[in-house]
Design a protein around this motif. Sequence first.
Motif, PDB file in Angstrom:
ATOM      1  N   ARG A 169       0.798  -1.288   0.132  1.00  0.00           N
ATOM      2  CA  ARG A 169       0.028   0.035   0.094  1.00  0.00           C
ATOM      3  C   ARG A 169       0.856   1.179   0.025  1.00  0.00           C
ATOM      4  O   ARG A 169       1.743   1.437   0.957  1.00  0.00           O
ATOM      5  CB  ARG A 169      -1.000   0.061   0.988  1.00  0.00           C
ATOM      6  N   ILE A 170       0.706   2.102  -0.991  1.00  0.00           N
ATOM      7  CA  ILE A 170       1.440   3.399  -1.386  1.00  0.00           C
ATOM      8  C   ILE A 170       0.588   4.409  -0.643  1.00  0.00           C
ATOM      9  O   ILE A 170      -0.285   4.742  -1.456  1.00  0.00           O
ATOM     10  CB  ILE A 170       2.005   3.611  -2.497  1.00  0.00           C
ATOM     11  N   GLU A 171       1.066   5.243   0.438  1.00  0.00           N
ATOM     12  CA  GLU A 171      -0.212   6.074   0.853  1.00  0.00           C
ATOM     13  C   GLU A 171       0.102   7.574   0.146  1.00  0.00           C
ATOM     14  O   GLU A 171      -0.907   8.029  -0.062  1.00  0.00           O
ATOM     15  CB  GLU A 171       0.354   6.602   2.253  1.00  0.00           C
TER      16      GLU A 171
ATOM     17  N   HIS B  87      11.386  -8.006  -2.874  1.00  0.00           N
ATOM     18  CA  HIS B  87      11.146  -6.797  -2.903  1.00  0.00           C
ATOM     19  C   HIS B  87      10.506  -6.211  -3.961  1.00  0.00           C
ATOM     20  O   HIS B  87      10.485  -6.687  -5.166  1.00  0.00           O
ATOM     21  CB  HIS B  87      12.548  -6.090  -2.858  1.00  0.00           C
ATOM     22  N   LEU B  88       9.602  -5.343  -3.792  1.00  0.00           N
ATOM     23  CA  LEU B  88       9.076  -4.379  -4.808  1.00  0.00           C
ATOM     24  C   LEU B  88       9.558  -2.846  -4.773  1.00  0.00           C
ATOM     25  O   LEU B  88      10.123  -2.544  -3.427  1.00  0.00           O
ATOM     26  CB  LEU B  88       7.464  -4.166  -4.575  1.00  0.00           C
ATOM     27  N   SER B  89       9.702  -2.250  -5.683  1.00  0.00           N
ATOM     28  CA  SER B  89      10.162  -0.939  -5.716  1.00  0.00           C
ATOM     29  C   SER B  89       9.413  -0.191  -6.575  1.00  0.00           C
ATOM     30  O   SER B  89       8.723  -0.585  -7.648  1.00  0.00           O
ATOM     31  CB  SER B  89      11.713  -0.694  -6.024  1.00  0.00           C
ATOM     32  N   VAL B  90       9.281   1.151  -6.490  1.00  0.00           N
ATOM     33  CA  VAL B  90       8.423   2.406  -7.192  1.00  0.00           C
ATOM     34  C   VAL B  90       9.369   3.402  -7.468  1.00  0.00           C
ATOM     35  O   VAL B  90      10.071   3.893  -6.521  1.00  0.00           O
ATOM     36  CB  VAL B  90       7.079   2.561  -6.818  1.00  0.00           C
TER      37      VAL B  90
ATOM     38  N   GLY C 160      -2.516  10.133  -5.287  1.00  0.00           N
ATOM     39  CA  GLY C 160      -3.176   9.638  -3.802  1.00  0.00           C
ATOM     40  C   GLY C 160      -2.609   8.338  -3.480  1.00  0.00           C
ATOM     41  O   GLY C 160      -1.517   7.747  -3.861  1.00  0.00           O
ATOM     42  N   LYS C 161      -3.548   7.470  -2.881  1.00  0.00           N
ATOM     43  CA  LYS C 161      -3.186   6.060  -2.525  1.00  0.00           C
ATOM     44  C   LYS C 161      -3.376   5.254  -3.454  1.00  0.00           C
ATOM     45  O   LYS C 161      -4.229   5.245  -4.347  1.00  0.00           O
ATOM     46  CB  LYS C 161      -4.095   5.891  -1.052  1.00  0.00           C
ATOM     47  N   PHE C 162      -2.345   4.150  -3.616  1.00  0.00           N
ATOM     48  CA  PHE C 162      -2.599   3.264  -4.451  1.00  0.00           C
ATOM     49  C   PHE C 162      -2.049   1.824  -3.882  1.00  0.00           C
ATOM     50  O   PHE C 162      -1.346   1.961  -2.869  1.00  0.00           O
ATOM     51  CB  PHE C 162      -2.335   3.515  -5.981  1.00  0.00           C
ATOM     52  N   ILE C 163      -2.486   0.743  -4.409  1.00  0.00           N
ATOM     53  CA  ILE C 163      -2.007  -0.644  -4.056  1.00  0.00           C
ATOM     54  C   ILE C 163      -1.322  -1.359  -5.109  1.00  0.00           C
ATOM     55  O   ILE C 163      -1.690  -1.360  -6.203  1.00  0.00           O
ATOM     56  CB  ILE C 163      -3.131  -1.628  -3.365  1.00  0.00           C
ATOM     57  N   ILE C 164      -0.039  -1.880  -4.963  1.00  0.00           N
ATOM     58  CA  ILE C 164       0.488  -2.848  -5.822  1.00  0.00           C
ATOM     59  C   ILE C 164       0.468  -4.144  -5.294  1.00  0.00           C
ATOM     60  O   ILE C 164       0.595  -4.476  -4.232  1.00  0.00           O
ATOM     61  CB  ILE C 164       1.855  -2.430  -5.828  1.00  0.00           C
ATOM     62  N   ASP C 165      -0.383  -4.975  -6.371  1.00  0.00           N
ATOM     63  CA  ASP C 165      -0.982  -6.135  -5.947  1.00  0.00           C
ATOM     64  C   ASP C 165      -0.263  -7.348  -7.123  1.00  0.00           C
ATOM     65  O   ASP C 165      -0.269  -7.145  -8.125  1.00  0.00           O
ATOM     66  CB  ASP C 165      -2.538  -6.368  -6.321  1.00  0.00           C
TER      67      ASP C 165
END
Length: 328
Positions: free
Chosen positions: A18-20, A41-44, A111-116
């Motif tokens: 969850r990226i706030e 790991h995940l990265s953005v 805004g907020k988004f989710i990496i799934d």
Amino acid sequence: MSDSAYRVETTPRLAQWRIENLASCTYRKSDPFKIGKWNWHLSVEKNRVLFVKLFPEISNLTRDNPPIASFIVRVVSSVGDRKSLTHPEIKDKVIKNNEDFVWAIEVPLTGKFIIDVEFLDLKTASPNGGEPCSIWAEGFTQTRSNAKAIESLGKMLTEGIHTDITINASDGTIGAHRAVLAARSPVFCSMFSHNLQEKELSTINISDMSIETCQAFLNYLYGIIKNEEFLMHRLALLHAADKYDISDLREACHESLLEDIGTKNVLDRLQHTSLYQLMKLKMSCIRYLVKFGKIYEIKDDFNTFLQNADRDLISEVFYEVLDAWKGF
């Protein structure tokens, strides 16, 4: 920034980050999370476009035996009507470093988004150069020390060596051995210990099981079931385990059903948790639906579920939904 900003929530095959809030030019790397044998790991990275990367943590295991992964990645907006973007399915891709899977997203996200990330399979290279092996199939292989005894027991069943009991399934018959059935199930043991029809006529009627499922059931009892056969029949095997009081089969089904919860099966499995009192599976299904937001992806099916499911079960789901809303 709080530690929770880097934490990835997981089930055995699903990871969600969850990226706030993400500034216009920034890089963020998640804490490690374990799926299968590997830490991941995940990265953005956000510049003109958003780059999403998935990669295993560098280790001896990754260098010597990198994961061969099949997965689906989605980015879901967690506000408003929960719009989502889905990357095409990745199939059997070797992932060694942070450049092996990169998804460039040109659609602006605010805004907020989710990496799934939904892992469909994880394989390792075969040591003898053969086909890669799924790590999720390894739990059903037999140890070398038992191989010959199990082979002989299976031969008794498959070749009908000295069978002394006939099982009448719904669409056929199959021979088996009283001693094996009695040793594996207290229900069968009781049948053969008393002057019941099964003892007198040397037959067992199992009209609620097809011959194919009955064969899978016997293959499990004799220790020769294959993983594919187990997966195909595990719900019917769960019913048989409950009916004939076979605790190890019940636990094997329970643990297996925990491993691949998905949108196509979660509601059906949730129904079975009440029928067979599978608490771990119940909580995992509810967590998958609520905490991971999958309830929004199957709205129509969930509405049907609400009309037919056990009232107590529905209440538990709604309590979890209310608790989740408190967290926002």
